[in-house]
Design an enzyme around this catalytic site. Structure first.
Site, PDB file in Angstrom:
ATOM      1  N   GLY A   9      -9.992 -29.292 -15.847  1.00 60.06           N
ATOM      2  CA  GLY A   9      -8.547 -29.443 -15.980  1.00 60.06           C
ATOM      3  C   GLY A   9      -7.948 -28.060 -16.190  1.00 60.06           C
ATOM      4  O   GLY A   9      -8.057 -27.487 -17.280  1.00 60.06           O
ATOM      5  N   GLY A  11      -4.826 -27.266 -16.113  1.00 58.44           N
ATOM      6  CA  GLY A  11      -3.387 -27.421 -16.374  1.00 58.44           C
ATOM      7  C   GLY A  11      -2.971 -26.549 -17.544  1.00 58.44           C
ATOM      8  O   GLY A  11      -3.578 -25.503 -17.813  1.00 58.44           O
ATOM      9  N   VAL A  13      -3.064 -26.989 -20.916  1.00 58.03           N
ATOM     10  CA  VAL A  13      -4.008 -26.807 -22.025  1.00 58.03           C
ATOM     11  C   VAL A  13      -5.245 -26.047 -21.545  1.00 58.03           C
ATOM     12  O   VAL A  13      -5.701 -25.099 -22.199  1.00 58.03           O
ATOM     13  CB  VAL A  13      -4.424 -28.167 -22.639  1.00 58.03           C
ATOM     14  CG1 VAL A  13      -5.488 -27.970 -23.710  1.00 58.03           C
ATOM     15  CG2 VAL A  13      -3.211 -28.883 -23.232  1.00 58.03           C
ATOM     16  N   ASP A  33     -10.567 -27.859 -11.364  1.00 62.00           N
ATOM     17  CA  ASP A  33      -9.444 -28.793 -11.226  1.00 62.00           C
ATOM     18  C   ASP A  33      -9.510 -29.409  -9.834  1.00 62.00           C
ATOM     19  O   ASP A  33     -10.104 -28.840  -8.916  1.00 62.00           O
ATOM     20  CB  ASP A  33      -8.108 -28.058 -11.421  1.00 62.00           C
ATOM     21  CG  ASP A  33      -6.973 -28.996 -11.829  1.00 62.00           C
ATOM     22  OD1 ASP A  33      -6.543 -28.940 -12.995  1.00 62.00           O
ATOM     23  OD2 ASP A  33      -6.525 -29.790 -10.973  1.00 62.00           O
ATOM     24  N   ASN A  95      -6.703 -42.078 -17.628  1.00 62.77           N
ATOM     25  CA  ASN A  95      -7.497 -40.962 -18.130  1.00 62.77           C
ATOM     26  C   ASN A  95      -8.966 -41.318 -18.385  1.00 62.77           C
ATOM     27  O   ASN A  95      -9.826 -40.441 -18.316  1.00 62.77           O
ATOM     28  CB  ASN A  95      -6.849 -40.371 -19.388  1.00 62.77           C
ATOM     29  CG  ASN A  95      -5.665 -39.487 -19.025  1.00 62.77           C
ATOM     30  OD1 ASN A  95      -5.395 -39.265 -17.848  1.00 62.77           O
ATOM     31  ND2 ASN A  95      -4.965 -38.977 -20.017  1.00 62.77           N
ATOM     32  N   HIS A 175      -6.219 -39.431 -33.639  1.00 58.77           N
ATOM     33  CA  HIS A 175      -5.140 -38.570 -33.158  1.00 58.77           C
ATOM     34  C   HIS A 175      -4.042 -39.485 -32.639  1.00 58.77           C
ATOM     35  O   HIS A 175      -4.047 -39.913 -31.515  1.00 58.77           O
ATOM     36  CB  HIS A 175      -5.659 -37.681 -32.033  1.00 58.77           C
ATOM     37  CG  HIS A 175      -4.644 -36.689 -31.552  1.00 58.77           C
ATOM     38  ND1 HIS A 175      -3.977 -35.846 -32.384  1.00 58.77           N
ATOM     39  CD2 HIS A 175      -4.204 -36.402 -30.299  1.00 58.77           C
ATOM     40  CE1 HIS A 175      -3.166 -35.071 -31.674  1.00 58.77           C
ATOM     41  NE2 HIS A 175      -3.284 -35.398 -30.412  1.00 58.77           N
TER      42      HIS A 175
HETATM   43  O1  TXD Z   1      -4.854 -32.782 -29.481  1.00 62.10           O
HETATM   44  C1  TXD Z   1      -5.168 -33.139 -28.373  1.00 62.10           C
HETATM   45  N1  TXD Z   1      -6.334 -33.717 -28.146  1.00 62.10           N
HETATM   46  C2  TXD Z   1      -4.228 -32.933 -27.234  1.00 62.10           C
HETATM   47  C3  TXD Z   1      -4.485 -33.644 -26.001  1.00 62.10           C
HETATM   48  C4  TXD Z   1      -3.234 -31.935 -27.265  1.00 62.10           C
HETATM   49  C5  TXD Z   1      -2.516 -31.620 -26.142  1.00 62.10           C
HETATM   50  C6  TXD Z   1      -2.724 -32.287 -24.857  1.00 62.10           C
HETATM   51  N2  TXD Z   1      -3.573 -33.424 -24.933  1.00 62.10           N
HETATM   52  C7  TXD Z   1      -3.983 -34.081 -23.691  1.00 62.10           C
HETATM   53  O2  TXD Z   1      -4.725 -33.153 -22.891  1.00 62.10           O
HETATM   54  C8  TXD Z   1      -2.865 -34.541 -22.793  1.00 62.10           C
HETATM   55  O3  TXD Z   1      -2.315 -35.754 -23.250  1.00 62.10           O
HETATM   56  C9  TXD Z   1      -3.618 -34.681 -21.488  1.00 62.10           C
HETATM   57  O4  TXD Z   1      -4.336 -35.895 -21.494  1.00 62.10           O
HETATM   58  C10 TXD Z   1      -4.614 -33.516 -21.502  1.00 62.10           C
HETATM   59  C11 TXD Z   1      -4.193 -32.307 -20.668  1.00 62.10           C
HETATM   60  O5  TXD Z   1      -2.909 -31.870 -21.051  1.00 62.10           O
HETATM   61  P1  TXD Z   1      -2.155 -30.728 -20.209  1.00 62.10           P
HETATM   62  O6  TXD Z   1      -0.877 -30.464 -20.885  1.00 62.10           O
HETATM   63  O7  TXD Z   1      -3.084 -29.609 -19.910  1.00 62.10           O
HETATM   64  O8  TXD Z   1      -1.866 -31.509 -18.855  1.00 62.10           O
HETATM   65  P2  TXD Z   1      -1.663 -30.877 -17.385  1.00 62.10           P
HETATM   66  O9  TXD Z   1      -0.986 -29.562 -17.455  1.00 62.10           O
HETATM   67  O10 TXD Z   1      -1.060 -31.962 -16.546  1.00 62.10           O
HETATM   68  O11 TXD Z   1      -3.149 -30.609 -16.884  1.00 62.10           O
HETATM   69  C12 TXD Z   1      -4.046 -31.613 -16.564  1.00 62.10           C
HETATM   70  C13 TXD Z   1      -4.848 -31.111 -15.394  1.00 62.10           C
HETATM   71  C14 TXD Z   1      -4.018 -30.982 -14.111  1.00 62.10           C
HETATM   72  O12 TXD Z   1      -4.104 -29.649 -13.621  1.00 62.10           O
HETATM   73  C15 TXD Z   1      -4.690 -31.974 -13.157  1.00 62.10           C
HETATM   74  O13 TXD Z   1      -4.675 -31.540 -11.799  1.00 62.10           O
HETATM   75  C16 TXD Z   1      -6.099 -32.008 -13.710  1.00 62.10           C
HETATM   76  O14 TXD Z   1      -5.913 -32.020 -15.129  1.00 62.10           O
HETATM   77  N3  TXD Z   1      -6.903 -33.140 -13.289  1.00 62.10           N
HETATM   78  C17 TXD Z   1      -8.212 -33.029 -13.029  1.00 62.10           C
HETATM   79  N4  TXD Z   1      -9.051 -31.959 -13.097  1.00 62.10           N
HETATM   80  C18 TXD Z   1     -10.338 -32.149 -12.760  1.00 62.10           C
HETATM   81  N5  TXD Z   1     -10.831 -33.341 -12.403  1.00 62.10           N
HETATM   82  C19 TXD Z   1     -10.035 -34.446 -12.335  1.00 62.10           C
HETATM   83  N6  TXD Z   1     -10.532 -35.635 -11.975  1.00 62.10           N
HETATM   84  C20 TXD Z   1      -8.671 -34.296 -12.655  1.00 62.10           C
HETATM   85  N7  TXD Z   1      -7.594 -35.153 -12.682  1.00 62.10           N
HETATM   86  C21 TXD Z   1      -6.520 -34.432 -13.077  1.00 62.10           C
END
Ligand code: TXD
Length: 311
Positions: A9, A11, A13, A33, A95, A175
């Site tokens: 991922g 993105g 985070v 990603d 997710n 959480h």
């Molecule tokens: O305290 C905590 N645990 C959290 C959790 C704090 C902040 C964010 N939290 C969770 O982390 C949030 O609710 C999301 O479930 C994740 C990721 O958050 P982020 O803000 O980084 O989301 P983005 O920017 O949308 O990034 C997610 C990326 C994005 O680039 C997608 O293309 C990618 O995940 N993605 C994948 N990557 C690889 N493989 C697969 N299958 C895939 N699907 C989506």
């Protein structure tokens, strides 16, 4: 040889975590990603920042897992973030499929890695990773507590106008809005905040901490928090890679501690090179215990819902 951390991922985070790990020169980083070009582009951009920083690590971006082989740690942030009005639980279905497949793909090439799960709903996603990996509990950690504790510490420091360096914020539980901040164990230069703030103020800060994620989502509108989460992940990575035996709040699969079993929930954990070294059991009052049980029930409901999703 340098350590290796894979972040699934790329993105907000994931990329921000790569930034911190690289700046601290903790490990080589592989960003994975599904979006073509994004992990490669972010990795190259980060790599090009390192001559200025003077940090010698390699950052690679990829759409497959080949480059992730033999990672020491795999951080899973892949998934969808919360949108305004959406609960963490709404994310469950979509997710769990993403975290499940990311876990399987990553551990094929890094069978000895330590997994750090970040994707929401966090505690339930840890259970998905456990089912898909079969790893012992020492090697499956969820990140949420370090973030929640940092939010709590932020508000305590702001309220008392003291350095964040003097503040320790203690949290337990899942959480979610039912997390359990622990004022009795939260201190400023060793003094419990219950001796420094009145009950009403503590209640206000505790409430703001529990709803801390939502506060950021409401402001950003297009995503959820990532600066503080990424720094929190980096703290866990640092404790493991440098074998610090550091006590940090993490989600782990409890084995009877706190009267809970076979459930991932946030508790103080000692982290070192092998991952989880020990769960620290705090003595809780009846009210604190009841709050933890309530938080555990909320996690259990989600985990049960997972079961019916896969059925
Ligand atoms: O305290 C905590 N645990 C959290 C959790 C704090 C902040 C964010 N939290 C969770 O982390 C949030 O609710 C999301 O479930 C994740 C990721 O958050 P982020 O803000 O980084 O989301 P983005 O920017 O949308 O990034 C997610 C990326 C994005 O680039 C997608 O293309 C990618 O995940 N993605 C994948 N990557 C690889 N493989 C697969 N299958 C895939 N699907 C989506």
């Amino acid at each position: 040889m340098r350590k290796k951390v894979t972040i699934v991922g790329a993105g907000n985070v994931g990329a921000t975590t790569a930034h911190w790990i690289a700046a601290k020169e903790l490990a080589d980083v592989v960003l994975v990603d599904v979006v073509e070009g994004v992990p490669q582009g972010k990795a190259l951009d980060l790599q090009e920042s390192l001559p200025v920083e003077g940090a010698d690590v390699r950052i690679t971006g990829s759409n497959d897992y080949e480059a992730t082989a033999d990672s020491d740690i795999v951080v899973i942030t892949a998934g969808l973030p919360r949108k305004p009005g959406m609960s963490r639980d709404d994310l469950l279905k979509v997710n769990s499929a993403i975290v499940g497949s990311a876990t399987q793909s990553a551990i094929k090439l890094s069978p000895n890695c330590i997994l750090i799960i970040v994707t929401n709903p966090l505690d339930a996603m840890c259970e998905v990773a456990r089912q898909k990996s079969g790893f012992p509990r020492e090697r499956i950690l969820g990140m949420a507590g370090v973030l929640d504790a940092a939010r709590f510490a932020t508000f305590i420091a702001m309220e008392l106008n003291v350095s964040v360096d003097n503040v320790y914020g203690a949290v337990l539980g899942g959480h979610g809005d039912q997390m359990v901040p622990l004022p009795r164990y939260s201190t400023v230069a060793g003094v419990p905040i219950t001796e420094l703030l009145d009950a009403k103020t503590i209640e206000r800060i505790v409430d703001r901490t529990a709803k801390g994620g939502g506060e950021i989502v409401a402001l950003l509108k297009t995503g959820s928090a990532y600066y503080a989460p990424a720094r929190a992940i980096t703290e866990m990575v640092d404790a493991i890679l440098r074998d610090k035996h550091k006590i940090l709040p993490c989600a782990v699969n409890l084995n009877g501690e706190y009267g809970l079993r076979d459930l991932f929930i946030g508790v103080p954990c000692k982290l070192g090179a092998k991952g989880l070294e020990a769960v620290i059991e705090l003595k809780l009052t009846q009210d604190e215990s009841a709050a933890l049980q309530k938080s555990a029930s909320a996690v259990k409901e989600l985990v049960d819902a997972l079961g019916s999703l896969s059925a």
